[in-house]
Scaffold this active site. Structure first.
Site, short mmCIF file in Angstrom:
data_model
loop_
_atom_site.label_atom_id
_atom_site.label_comp_id
_atom_site.label_asym_id
_atom_site.label_seq_id
_atom_site.Cartn_x
_atom_site.Cartn_y
_atom_site.Cartn_z
N LEU A 40 0.82 -1.21 0.00
CA LEU A 40 0.00 0.00 0.00
C LEU A 40 0.86 1.26 0.00
O LEU A 40 1.93 1.31 0.60
CB LEU A 40 -0.93 -0.01 1.22
CG LEU A 40 -1.86 -1.22 1.32
CD1 LEU A 40 -2.73 -1.12 2.58
CD2 LEU A 40 -2.74 -1.36 0.08
N HIS A 41 0.35 2.26 -0.71
CA HIS A 41 1.02 3.57 -0.75
C HIS A 41 -0.06 4.65 -0.63
O HIS A 41 -1.26 4.33 -0.48
CB HIS A 41 1.84 3.71 -2.04
CG HIS A 41 1.09 3.36 -3.30
ND1 HIS A 41 0.02 4.11 -3.76
CD2 HIS A 41 1.22 2.33 -4.16
CE1 HIS A 41 -0.44 3.58 -4.86
NE2 HIS A 41 0.25 2.48 -5.13
N ALA A 42 0.37 5.90 -0.74
CA ALA A 42 -0.58 7.00 -0.52
C ALA A 42 -1.74 6.96 -1.52
O ALA A 42 -2.84 7.43 -1.21
CB ALA A 42 0.16 8.34 -0.60
N GLY A 43 -1.52 6.42 -2.72
CA GLY A 43 -2.60 6.31 -3.70
C GLY A 43 -3.72 5.41 -3.18
O GLY A 43 -4.91 5.77 -3.22
N HIS A 44 -3.34 4.25 -2.66
CA HIS A 44 -4.34 3.35 -2.05
C HIS A 44 -5.05 4.07 -0.90
O HIS A 44 -6.27 3.97 -0.73
CB HIS A 44 -3.67 2.10 -1.47
CG HIS A 44 -3.03 1.20 -2.47
ND1 HIS A 44 -1.67 1.02 -2.54
CD2 HIS A 44 -3.56 0.38 -3.43
CE1 HIS A 44 -1.38 0.14 -3.49
NE2 HIS A 44 -2.50 -0.26 -4.05
N GLY A 156 -9.16 3.27 -8.36
CA GLY A 156 -8.36 4.42 -8.77
C GLY A 156 -8.44 4.65 -10.27
O GLY A 156 -8.47 3.70 -11.06
N LYS A 158 -6.06 5.69 -11.82
CA LYS A 158 -4.72 5.28 -12.28
C LYS A 158 -4.81 4.07 -13.22
O LYS A 158 -4.13 4.00 -14.23
CB LYS A 158 -3.88 4.97 -11.05
CG LYS A 158 -2.76 3.98 -11.21
CD LYS A 158 -1.54 4.65 -11.75
CE LYS A 158 -0.30 3.79 -11.78
NZ LYS A 158 -0.46 2.38 -11.87
N GLN A 162 -9.07 -0.74 -16.20
CA GLN A 162 -9.66 -1.59 -15.16
C GLN A 162 -10.96 -0.95 -14.63
O GLN A 162 -11.98 -1.63 -14.46
CB GLN A 162 -8.66 -1.77 -14.02
CG GLN A 162 -9.23 -2.37 -12.75
CD GLN A 162 -8.15 -2.63 -11.72
OE1 GLN A 162 -7.39 -3.56 -11.86
NE2 GLN A 162 -8.09 -1.81 -10.67
N SER A 195 2.64 0.37 -6.75
CA SER A 195 3.39 -0.62 -5.97
C SER A 195 4.62 -1.09 -6.74
O SER A 195 5.58 -1.57 -6.15
CB SER A 195 2.51 -1.82 -5.65
OG SER A 195 1.34 -1.40 -5.00
#
Ligand code: AMP
Length: 289
Positions: A40-44, A156, A158, A162, A195
């Site tokens: 996980l990162h800030a986007g998640h 997202g 991003k 999807q 990720s």
């Protein structure tokens, strides 16, 4: 069920269903679901924040789905820093993390029924380079929706193709969940958070912002009317192909709903790119609304 501070860890489908009916099953209670593959990162976490703002309970799933990886892709080496992810979720006030083993999702003889999105949505862009990928995504997301029965699910922008596949699938199959989209979070130099960014070596990391720069350049030129969309895209492709160490897969503009390729500028369109930096495949897009 294991519990860390206020975040419950659910490892089986039975645990998830029990939690769903006991904790988040009260009348009027809205469950927001954020499916992820972890690392996980800030986007998640921006998806988690949005879910927390809009829902009474937040469920995050962390599952590296083998069905959406092709042969030779990075399923085995995909990062799985579970304890760190859990800490992120705990700090963000996530109510439950669903972290199943592969055979909890695909028990016994393996997967029998596969969800196949419309060809027009998956035959180009990432679908052309990752055969079977979107079938794998659509199948696991359908299964997760069936297990968690969330009122709202967060994805997202991003991963734009999807998102388009999931929106269409949810509508076509009348799945009782509302799909919410969140904008792409970026590093200070414009690189979309992913990720997979941890795989980039220093040189590749320094080069990677060229994707977003090129997307913005193509968008601005096309919108200014100084060149046609086709020309702007072709110039963008030339620019990326000339970049040492960058292997362009596609740079296209599409209709945001149908993903039909566009040749002339529209008020509403999405410009999408995928390229490999060494072994690392990165995707990004900019949306014109
Ligand atoms: P993943 O773990 O890569 O499957 O991603 C889980 C969810 O997080 C998907 O809906 C992604 O689109 C979303 N996501 C990934 N990266 C970002 C980002 N940089 N900004 C916003 N959402 C993202």
């Amino acid at each position: 069920m294991k519990s860390t501070a206020s975040t419950v860890v659910l490892e089986t489908v039975a645990d998830l269903k029990a939690w769903r009916s006991q904790v988040a099953g009260r009348p009027g209670s809205v469950l927001g679901f954020v499916p992820t593959m972890g690392a996980l990162h800030a986007g998640h976490m921006s998806l988690v924040r949005l879910a927390a703002e809009q829902c009474d309970h937040v469920l995050v799933s962390i599952f590296v789905n083998p069905l959406q990886f092709g042969k030779g892709e990075d399923f085995d080496r995909y990062p799985r820093p579970f304890e760190r992810d859990l800490e992120f979720c705990r700090k963000a006030g996530v109510h439950a993390v669903f972290h199943p083993a592969v055979d909890a999702i695909y028990p016994g003889q393996g997967q029998s029924t596969v969800v196949v999105p419309p060809r027009s949505l998956i035959e180009h862009l990432c679908g052309a380079f990752r055969p079977g990928h979107f079938e794998g995504v659509a199948t696991v997301v359908t299964k997760l929706f069936g297990m968690a029965t969330p009122e709202q699910a967060y994805f997202g922008e991003k991963d734009f193709q999807q998102l388009a596949v999931i929106r269409r699938m949810t509508a076509d199959l009348n799945l009782p969940v509302s799909i919410k989209a969140a904008p792409t979070l970026r590093e200070a130099d414009g690189l979309a958070m992913s990720s997979r960014n941890v795989y980039l070596n220093q040189e590749e990391r320094e080069r990677a912002p060229v994707l977003y720069q090129t997307l913005c350049h193509v968008r601005d030129r096309a919108l200014s009317g100084s060149v046609s969309l086709s020309e702007a895209l072709e110039d963008g492709r030339v620019r990326l192909r000339q970049c040492a160490g960058v292997e362009l897969q596609y740079l296209e503009a599409c209709d945001p709903d149908s993903l039909a390729p566009l040749e002339t500028t529209r008020a509403s369109m999405v410009i999408l790119v995928a390229a490999k930096f060494g072994q690392v495949r990165l995707i990004d897009n900019v949306i014109v609304r």
